[in-house]
Each structure stands twice: as structure tokens, then as C-alpha cells.
Write a protein that holds these residues in place. Structure first.
Motif, PDB file in Angstrom:
ATOM      1  N   ARG A  27       0.810  -1.218   0.000  1.00 50.71           N
ATOM      2  CA  ARG A  27       0.000   0.000   0.000  1.00 50.71           C
ATOM      3  C   ARG A  27       0.843   1.268   0.000  1.00 50.71           C
ATOM      4  O   ARG A  27       0.338   2.343   0.300  1.00 50.71           O
ATOM      5  CB  ARG A  27      -0.925   0.002   1.217  1.00 50.71           C
ATOM      6  CG  ARG A  27      -1.963  -1.103   1.130  1.00 50.71           C
ATOM      7  CD  ARG A  27      -3.061  -0.886   2.124  1.00 50.71           C
ATOM      8  NE  ARG A  27      -4.069  -1.922   1.958  1.00 50.71           N
ATOM      9  CZ  ARG A  27      -5.164  -1.988   2.662  1.00 50.71           C
ATOM     10  NH1 ARG A  27      -5.413  -1.096   3.575  1.00 50.71           N
ATOM     11  NH2 ARG A  27      -6.027  -2.949   2.453  1.00 50.71           N
ATOM     12  N   ASP A  28       2.111   1.170  -0.365  1.00 54.82           N
ATOM     13  CA  ASP A  28       2.986   2.339  -0.295  1.00 54.82           C
ATOM     14  C   ASP A  28       2.617   3.418  -1.316  1.00 54.82           C
ATOM     15  O   ASP A  28       2.970   4.576  -1.135  1.00 54.82           O
ATOM     16  CB  ASP A  28       4.459   1.933  -0.434  1.00 54.82           C
ATOM     17  CG  ASP A  28       4.741   1.111  -1.673  1.00 54.82           C
ATOM     18  OD1 ASP A  28       3.919   0.239  -2.001  1.00 54.82           O
ATOM     19  OD2 ASP A  28       5.795   1.332  -2.296  1.00 54.82           O
ATOM     20  N   ARG A  29       1.893   3.074  -2.384  1.00 56.17           N
ATOM     21  CA  ARG A  29       1.509   4.070  -3.400  1.00 56.17           C
ATOM     22  C   ARG A  29       0.011   4.347  -3.394  1.00 56.17           C
ATOM     23  O   ARG A  29      -0.520   4.964  -4.310  1.00 56.17           O
ATOM     24  CB  ARG A  29       1.921   3.576  -4.784  1.00 56.17           C
ATOM     25  CG  ARG A  29       3.421   3.505  -4.960  1.00 56.17           C
ATOM     26  CD  ARG A  29       3.782   3.139  -6.359  1.00 56.17           C
ATOM     27  NE  ARG A  29       3.446   1.732  -6.588  1.00 56.17           N
ATOM     28  CZ  ARG A  29       3.983   0.996  -7.535  1.00 56.17           C
ATOM     29  NH1 ARG A  29       4.870   1.513  -8.343  1.00 56.17           N
ATOM     30  NH2 ARG A  29       3.637  -0.261  -7.682  1.00 56.17           N
ATOM     31  N   GLN A  30      -0.699   3.881  -2.378  1.00 55.15           N
ATOM     32  CA  GLN A  30      -2.151   4.008  -2.314  1.00 55.15           C
ATOM     33  C   GLN A  30      -2.594   5.461  -2.198  1.00 55.15           C
ATOM     34  O   GLN A  30      -1.960   6.277  -1.535  1.00 55.15           O
ATOM     35  CB  GLN A  30      -2.690   3.250  -1.101  1.00 55.15           C
ATOM     36  CG  GLN A  30      -2.479   1.768  -1.195  1.00 55.15           C
ATOM     37  CD  GLN A  30      -3.498   1.105  -2.078  1.00 55.15           C
ATOM     38  OE1 GLN A  30      -4.628   0.908  -1.666  1.00 55.15           O
ATOM     39  NE2 GLN A  30      -3.110   0.738  -3.271  1.00 55.15           N
ATOM     40  N   MET A  31      -3.727   5.743  -2.830  1.00 52.05           N
ATOM     41  CA  MET A  31      -4.337   7.072  -2.780  1.00 52.05           C
ATOM     42  C   MET A  31      -5.357   7.108  -1.636  1.00 52.05           C
ATOM     43  O   MET A  31      -6.098   6.147  -1.424  1.00 52.05           O
ATOM     44  CB  MET A  31      -5.029   7.377  -4.108  1.00 52.05           C
ATOM     45  CG  MET A  31      -4.073   7.429  -5.291  1.00 52.05           C
ATOM     46  SD  MET A  31      -2.926   8.818  -5.208  1.00 52.05           S
ATOM     47  CE  MET A  31      -4.037  10.171  -5.514  1.00 52.05           C
ATOM     48  N   TYR A  32      -5.364   8.231  -0.932  1.00 52.96           N
ATOM     49  CA  TYR A  32      -6.300   8.460   0.167  1.00 52.96           C
ATOM     50  C   TYR A  32      -6.954   9.817  -0.026  1.00 52.96           C
ATOM     51  O   TYR A  32      -6.327  10.748  -0.513  1.00 52.96           O
ATOM     52  CB  TYR A  32      -5.571   8.432   1.527  1.00 52.96           C
ATOM     53  CG  TYR A  32      -5.103   7.055   1.916  1.00 52.96           C
ATOM     54  CD1 TYR A  32      -5.866   6.262   2.767  1.00 52.96           C
ATOM     55  CD2 TYR A  32      -3.907   6.535   1.426  1.00 52.96           C
ATOM     56  CE1 TYR A  32      -5.456   4.986   3.116  1.00 52.96           C
ATOM     57  CE2 TYR A  32      -3.484   5.260   1.771  1.00 52.96           C
ATOM     58  CZ  TYR A  32      -4.264   4.489   2.621  1.00 52.96           C
ATOM     59  OH  TYR A  32      -3.866   3.223   2.961  1.00 52.96           O
TER      60      TYR A  32
END
Length: 153
Positions: free
Chosen positions: A12-17
Motif C-alpha cells: 500500500r505504499d503508493r495508495q491514494m487516500y
């Protein structure tokens, strides 16, 4: 642009929030001729059928994330034909902030692969629109199904 690979992205290091909520993109894979929806077995809950979806990452558009996740989980490719909506999931009653935001697109399936990245983890199965709507347990997925072209007859 989405590139088909035989390996699924992980982590999840590149996940968008958005405002603390994880953004999840997915597809309603449709066979318009047969009036069917393709569902995949949940990787977390045995016996549960879900729409293919996963985290939107910061190096792709929402449509690319939905297309990638549909390839990785279901082994299908196709054309995105419409945006079905954005749905908040598991809203914290105290703060009003959702844990997840789901964004779904309708995909007209053009090809089905014999091998795909998560084929050892998941089954895939075609369901009639009515059966798909009845079998998915998550409210956000039923809402997305209700917005797809098969819901309009």
C-alpha cells in the motif's frame, strides 16, 4: 496506460487516500450479449463473491486502477464504458469519515485469459444480473450494480 502483467501489484505504499479514506477502484465486468456479470471469489472471506476492485495508486488514473485490478483479480480485459459512481464504505458514526471510498466503472468484457495474476487465489464466475445483485454482500457493490447498463433492462 494499463500494462497487462502476470504479477499482481502488492503493498500500500503508493495508495491514494482522500481525507483519510483509502480510495478503491473497481469494475462491473459485463457481458452485454448474455446479460451477465463476472464476479470473483473474495480473497478474505471464503464463499463470498465480489466485484473485482483494489487500491488506486498514485501512478495511475482511476480508470487504469480499475482496469488493472479487474485484470489481476478476474483475468479479463475490456473497455470502460461508464463511471458508475463513488460510494463511501464503513463510515465512522462518530466522525462521519469513511474508511474506504469505492469508485466503480462498467467494463464491457472483450477477452478472458486462461491465466491471470491471481488465478491461484481466486475463482471467477459469470452470474445473471439478478443473481449477481443478490449474491454480493457489500452494499457499495449492489449500488454499483444498480447503476450499470444491465439494470436498465
Amino acid at each position: 496506460m494499463f500494462t497487462r502483467t502476470q504479477t499482481a501489484r502488492e503493498g500500500r505504499d503508493r495508495q491514494m487516500y482522500e481525507q483519510g479514506a483509502r480510495v478503491i477502484a473497481g469494475c462491473v465486468p459485463v457481458d452485454k450479449q448474455g446479460r451477465r456479470i463476472l464476479l470473483v471469489a473474495s480473497s478474505k472471506n471464503e464463499g463470498e463473491w465480489v466485484l473485482p476492485k483494489g487500491g488506486w495508486e498514485n501512478d495511475e488514473t482511476q480508470e487504469e486502477a480499475a482496469t488493472r485490478e479487474t485484470w489481476e483479480e478476474a483475468g479479463v480485459q475490456g473497455r470502460i464504458v461508464s463511471h458508475l459512481g463513488e460510494y463511501k464504505h464503513k463510515v465512522n458514526k462518530r466522525t462521519g469519515v469513511p474508511e474506504d471510498i469505492y469508485i466503480f466503472f462498467e467494463m464491457e468484457v472483450e477477452s478472458i485469459a486462461r491465466e491471470w495474476p491471481e488465478m491461484k487465489k481466486r475463482e471467477r464466475q459469470w452470474f445473471s444480473f439478478e443473481d449477481a445483485k443478490a449474491i454480493v454482500s457489500k452494499k457499495v457493490m449492489r449500488k454499483a450494480l444498480e447503476q450499470c447498463s444491465l439494470a436498465r433492462g
